[in-house]
Design a protein around this motif. Structure first.
Motif, short mmCIF file in Angstrom:
data_model
loop_
_atom_site.label_atom_id
_atom_site.label_comp_id
_atom_site.label_asym_id
_atom_site.label_seq_id
_atom_site.Cartn_x
_atom_site.Cartn_y
_atom_site.Cartn_z
N PRO A 147 0.83 -1.21 0.00
CA PRO A 147 0.00 0.00 0.00
C PRO A 147 0.86 1.26 0.00
N THR A 148 0.48 2.23 -0.82
CA THR A 148 1.17 3.51 -0.89
C THR A 148 0.12 4.61 -0.91
N SER A 149 0.23 5.59 -0.02
CA SER A 149 -0.75 6.67 -0.01
C SER A 149 -0.43 7.68 -1.12
N VAL A 150 -1.46 8.42 -1.52
CA VAL A 150 -1.28 9.45 -2.54
C VAL A 150 -0.27 10.49 -2.05
N ARG A 151 -0.35 10.84 -0.78
CA ARG A 151 0.61 11.81 -0.24
C ARG A 151 2.04 11.28 -0.33
N GLU A 152 2.23 10.01 -0.06
CA GLU A 152 3.58 9.44 -0.16
C GLU A 152 4.12 9.56 -1.58
N VAL A 153 3.25 9.36 -2.57
CA VAL A 153 3.68 9.51 -3.96
C VAL A 153 4.10 10.95 -4.22
N GLY A 154 3.27 11.90 -3.75
CA GLY A 154 3.62 13.30 -3.92
C GLY A 154 4.95 13.64 -3.28
N GLU A 155 5.22 13.06 -2.15
CA GLU A 155 6.48 13.34 -1.45
C GLU A 155 7.68 12.71 -2.16
N LEU A 156 7.45 11.65 -2.94
CA LEU A 156 8.52 11.10 -3.77
C LEU A 156 8.80 11.99 -4.97
N ILE A 157 7.77 12.65 -5.47
CA ILE A 157 7.90 13.49 -6.66
C ILE A 157 8.49 14.85 -6.32
N ALA A 158 8.06 15.44 -5.21
CA ALA A 158 8.37 16.83 -4.89
C ALA A 158 9.86 17.19 -4.94
N PRO A 159 10.77 16.36 -4.43
CA PRO A 159 12.18 16.75 -4.44
C PRO A 159 12.77 16.98 -5.83
N HIS A 160 12.11 16.47 -6.86
CA HIS A 160 12.63 16.61 -8.22
C HIS A 160 12.25 17.94 -8.87
N PHE A 161 11.34 18.68 -8.26
CA PHE A 161 10.84 19.91 -8.87
C PHE A 161 10.84 21.03 -7.83
N PRO A 162 11.68 22.05 -8.00
CA PRO A 162 11.84 23.09 -6.98
C PRO A 162 10.55 23.83 -6.63
N ARG A 163 9.61 23.95 -7.58
CA ARG A 163 8.38 24.70 -7.32
C ARG A 163 7.24 23.81 -6.81
N ALA A 164 7.53 22.58 -6.50
CA ALA A 164 6.48 21.66 -6.08
C ALA A 164 5.86 22.08 -4.76
N HIS A 165 4.53 22.03 -4.69
CA HIS A 165 3.83 22.30 -3.43
C HIS A 165 2.48 21.59 -3.49
N PHE A 166 1.84 21.47 -2.32
CA PHE A 166 0.61 20.68 -2.19
C PHE A 166 -0.58 21.57 -1.85
N VAL A 167 -1.78 21.11 -2.23
CA VAL A 167 -3.03 21.70 -1.79
C VAL A 167 -4.03 20.56 -1.62
N THR A 168 -4.85 20.66 -0.58
CA THR A 168 -5.83 19.62 -0.30
C THR A 168 -7.16 19.97 -0.95
N THR A 169 -7.77 18.99 -1.63
CA THR A 169 -9.06 19.17 -2.31
C THR A 169 -10.02 18.06 -1.88
N PRO A 170 -11.34 18.25 -2.11
CA PRO A 170 -12.31 17.23 -1.69
C PRO A 170 -12.11 15.91 -2.44
N LEU A 171 -12.56 14.84 -1.83
CA LEU A 171 -12.50 13.53 -2.46
C LEU A 171 -13.57 13.43 -3.55
N PRO A 172 -13.20 13.10 -4.81
CA PRO A 172 -14.19 13.00 -5.88
C PRO A 172 -15.20 11.88 -5.62
N GLU A 173 -16.41 12.09 -6.10
CA GLU A 173 -17.45 11.07 -5.97
C GLU A 173 -17.02 9.79 -6.69
N GLY A 174 -17.18 8.67 -6.01
CA GLY A 174 -16.87 7.38 -6.62
C GLY A 174 -15.42 6.97 -6.53
#
Length: 343
Positions: free
Chosen positions: A264-291
């Motif tokens: 199991p890998t969380s979506v946030r964990e994936v984002g944290e693997l990606i972020a170090p490769h891009f200096p302008r990377a940042h996060f924002v939280t959005t609602p969970l899509p239906e379904g």
């Protein structure tokens, strides 16, 4: 694995949806095994440049038939003389199917019915039906946190897309379980990722591609529901290998098997693997899509036993490969996404 695919040498294999991400990787593998491959694809899931320059459809060494699985005559023609079939063609996006259930019904139900009926009436040895982990829905509602999805558990789909895939599984068993019908096998893909995957407008699937491209463009990486959802990320090259093996492994006849890593890998964990490769990377939280399922990961015992296969590429290595590919392939960013970033 190469030795096990020797059975495919000089055989004729039809891959519906063969010009897509998984299909094109599968076709390349089948051609290396010296199979004669025909792809049936509408070529409308992506712009032409994606199919040609990114997926490399023109250089796969396979026959491409531009057509629709709902066209019975087209399906019958490509199946003539075929030994094996992989049915991967689908309207394959949770959000898109929710917005347009009519298109989902036509592609995933009516089209699958045509393919199954024509396979049942043919001399095909085995059909591999591509299904999805979406059929598990959110799993057991009494369990909190990540849960493992097993092939024999109760299925509770929560989206139009998942319903269409579950119907296809049931229909394959109904039409291809007779003594004189071709064999069938069902593969439930978990979260497929890896180069050369590109996102589609209005979709929240393909999260490695989505998050990587957002980070590269300096846009926020959107974490639906905070990114706590768990996914079992399985690399497209591993998925292609599992699918090819499902054509020839004796134990897969009549079987339904998860295609995942069991990790199991969380979506946030994936984002944290990606972020170090891009200096302008940042996060924002959005609602969970239906379904959108809250998530889980694959039980892999059946896959190991029946398919005799395990994935080779772990998430850290796969994400690293993807961001390096994206950095080296700037034209992979869709024009519509680049335009949104520039607006």
């Amino acid at each position: 694995m190469e030795a096990r695919l020797e059975k495919l040498r000089d055989s004729r294999v039809v891959v519906t949806g063969g010009a897509g991400l998984v299909g094109s990787r599968l076709v390349r593998l089948l051609r290396r095994a010296e199979a004669e491959v025909t792809m049936l694809d509408r070529l409308d899931a992506y712009p032409d440049a994606v199919h040609s320059s990114l997926f490399g459809v023109d250089s796969l060494g396979a026959k491409l038939v531009v057509g629709d699985v709902c066209d019975r005559e087209a399906v019958r023609r490509v199946l003539a003389g075929a030994d094996y079939v992989v049915h991967a063609a689908a309207y394959a996006d949770v959000a898109a199917c929710t917005r347009r259930p009519d298109i989902a019904f036509r592609a995933n139900v009516q089209g699958t019915q045509v393919v199954l009926e024509e396979v049942a009436a043919s001399e095909v040895r085995r059909l591999v039906l591509v299904s999805s982990a979406a059929v598990y829905g959110n799993g057991d509602p009494s369990i909190r946190g990540p849960q493992v999805f097993r092939e024999d558990q109760r299925l509770l789909p929560v989206s139009v897309y998942a319903n269409s895939k579950l119907w296809a599984e049931h229909q394959a068993r109904l039409l291809l379980s007779g003594p004189d019908t071709p064999e069938y096998a069902v593969l439930r893909y978990f979260s497929v990722y890896g180069d050369p995957q590109v996102p589609k407008p209005g979709s929240h699937s393909w999260m490695v591609a989505w998050l990587s491209m957002q980070a590269r463009l300096g846009r926020p990486m959107r974490l639906n529901g905070g990114g706590v959802q768990v996914r079992d990320l399985v690399h497209v090259e591993d998925v292609a290998a599992a699918t090819a093996l499902a054509l020839v492994e004796d134990g897969m006849a009549g079987a339904t098997v998860n295609v995942g890593t069991g990790v199991p890998t969380s979506v946030r964990e994936v984002g944290e693997l990606i972020a170090p490769h891009f200096p302008r990377a940042h996060f924002v939280t959005t609602p969970l899509p239906e379904g959108d399922p809250l998530g889980g990961y694959a039980a892999t015992e059946h896959c190991s036993e029946l398919l005799r296969w395990r994935p080779r590429i772990d998430v850290r290595a796969g994400v690293e490969r993807y961001v390096r590919w994206l950095s080296a392939t700037p034209h992979a960013v869709p024009k519509w996404l680049a335009a949104e970033a520039a607006a």
